[in-house]
Design a protein around this motif. Sequence first.
Motif, PDB file in Angstrom:
ATOM      1  N   HIS A  80     -47.737 -10.572  41.062  1.00  0.00           N
ATOM      2  CA  HIS A  80     -46.802 -11.384  41.856  1.00  0.00           C
ATOM      3  C   HIS A  80     -46.629 -12.767  41.240  1.00  0.00           C
ATOM      4  O   HIS A  80     -45.506 -13.286  41.147  1.00  0.00           O
ATOM      5  CB  HIS A  80     -47.307 -11.506  43.295  1.00  0.00           C
ATOM      6  CG  HIS A  80     -46.444 -12.375  44.157  1.00  0.00           C
ATOM      7  ND1 HIS A  80     -45.259 -11.937  44.730  1.00  0.00           N
ATOM      8  CD2 HIS A  80     -46.576 -13.682  44.529  1.00  0.00           C
ATOM      9  CE1 HIS A  80     -44.715 -12.918  45.418  1.00  0.00           C
ATOM     10  NE2 HIS A  80     -45.492 -13.991  45.319  1.00  0.00           N
ATOM     11  N   LYS A  96     -44.541 -12.531  38.040  1.00  0.00           N
ATOM     12  CA  LYS A  96     -43.118 -12.417  38.376  1.00  0.00           C
ATOM     13  C   LYS A  96     -42.561 -13.756  38.834  1.00  0.00           C
ATOM     14  O   LYS A  96     -41.424 -14.119  38.503  1.00  0.00           O
ATOM     15  CB  LYS A  96     -42.915 -11.349  39.454  1.00  0.00           C
ATOM     16  CG  LYS A  96     -43.165  -9.927  38.960  1.00  0.00           C
ATOM     17  CD  LYS A  96     -43.261  -8.929  40.079  1.00  0.00           C
ATOM     18  CE  LYS A  96     -41.933  -8.683  40.742  1.00  0.00           C
ATOM     19  NZ  LYS A  96     -42.041  -7.594  41.753  1.00  0.00           N
ATOM     20  N   GLU A  97     -43.365 -14.508  39.578  1.00  0.00           N
ATOM     21  CA  GLU A  97     -42.910 -15.809  40.082  1.00  0.00           C
ATOM     22  C   GLU A  97     -42.579 -16.768  38.941  1.00  0.00           C
ATOM     23  O   GLU A  97     -41.547 -17.461  38.974  1.00  0.00           O
ATOM     24  CB  GLU A  97     -43.985 -16.421  40.987  1.00  0.00           C
ATOM     25  CG  GLU A  97     -43.585 -17.762  41.591  1.00  0.00           C
ATOM     26  CD  GLU A  97     -44.664 -18.353  42.482  1.00  0.00           C
ATOM     27  OE1 GLU A  97     -44.433 -19.452  43.036  1.00  0.00           O
ATOM     28  OE2 GLU A  97     -45.740 -17.715  42.635  1.00  0.00           O
ATOM     29  N   ARG A 132     -39.486 -15.880  36.866  1.00  0.00           N
ATOM     30  CA  ARG A 132     -38.248 -16.231  37.564  1.00  0.00           C
ATOM     31  C   ARG A 132     -37.867 -17.707  37.416  1.00  0.00           C
ATOM     32  O   ARG A 132     -36.830 -18.132  37.919  1.00  0.00           O
ATOM     33  CB  ARG A 132     -38.376 -15.848  39.043  1.00  0.00           C
ATOM     34  CG  ARG A 132     -38.323 -14.339  39.250  1.00  0.00           C
ATOM     35  CD  ARG A 132     -38.718 -13.927  40.650  1.00  0.00           C
ATOM     36  NE  ARG A 132     -38.641 -12.477  40.811  1.00  0.00           N
ATOM     37  CZ  ARG A 132     -39.218 -11.805  41.795  1.00  0.00           C
ATOM     38  NH1 ARG A 132     -39.924 -12.455  42.722  1.00  0.00           N
ATOM     39  NH2 ARG A 132     -39.111 -10.486  41.850  1.00  0.00           N
TER      40      ARG A 132
END
Length: 407
Positions: free
Chosen positions: A15, A18-19, A22
Amino acid sequence: MIDETLNEIKEEALHFLKEIIRIPTENPPGLNYDKIVEVIKSKMEEFEYKTEIFYPSEEELKRLVKFGKGNRPNLVGYLGNGNVKIAFNAHYDVVPAGEGWSVNPYEGVIKDGKLYGRGSADMKSGLVAQLYAVELLRREKLLPSSLQIIQTFVPDEETVGNINAGAYYLMEKGVLKNVNYTIFTEPTGPDNVCYGHRGALWAIIKVYGKKSHGGLPQLGVDAVKASVQIINELYNSVPDITSSYNIIPSVAKKPSILVGTIKCGSWMNIVADYCEFTIVRRLVPEERLDDVRDKILHVLDDVNKRTGIRYDYDEFYAIDTIASNVNDKIYKIFKEKVKEVRGKEPELVLSPGTFDIRFTVKEGIVSINYGPGKIEQAHATDEYVELKDFYDSIKVLALVLLELGKI
């Protein structure tokens, strides 16, 4: 217990990866640097690090930054008070995503056991892996008290340079100078232990001609025509040799040259009086930087003598092959732990591309690189990291730290 805790934190680590994928930290010019540093800093403080941000001043930025603009924050976190100082290093900048992706490069798409996105391999997966390897041990209360962990997250690796506003700047400030080991997590593959990189020379060549009407090109001096001659001769100047060193992938065992950008002329019906192009020359260890530079300058001088064309040669990055001390015990530890986790004997390799290890090796610091991404994915369209490789690298790094705590 480590395996149980690793399974517990896998989704959390993914997670977070992915953060930060982005957050488009494209360099040049250097987008969203402050934003990503705040996100990583918050995570580090959650993990009980003492954090510090080093900002080059405006005057320092003029000296350190050739491409891009804006703040260049360097984030440093300290955990533990042991006498053995282990520094980790990762850069948070990425090359521009460009066109042609089958997925959004800044979404963090997962397909077939792979996480896609710009920076997934190079090197935000390495950044997260080094952070969560330490966190794995902290949560298990296994982090050796003999260690002090220094996490460093830097900008501007992608735009290289003999100096830069990232790892070089931290060396100037003394953050990395007194450590026992530096561990980098660049994408050289989870089955490889990397001890350095090939040499390289980066330069901008500016060619000056004289304008004239496109119907009367004989009255001008054609900068494009001269540039084409120079470029052809530069490509032909690269020797056809194969290195005996274990450089990955195997195609990188041969030296190469790349003309990455060309900017010429102002209009199609005017003889161009100016042309500018960039070259990146990669050296194998058997070559010497001085000899390669002399050959490039000989090509430029030869075209100048034949055509009378003027040129400027602006070399802003040049380095011979860099190699750390592979006889140090940390290399033995890494090889043992990679084999334990991956089930195969790792290769000892040189990277085809240069990276910030050059700054620590030059200071005599024993340095090593081990990262989850594969080098073939760096800078690629549809860049990805395999999730298994990402998780395995967290475990390898954690096991290495346990062993380093015993020395």
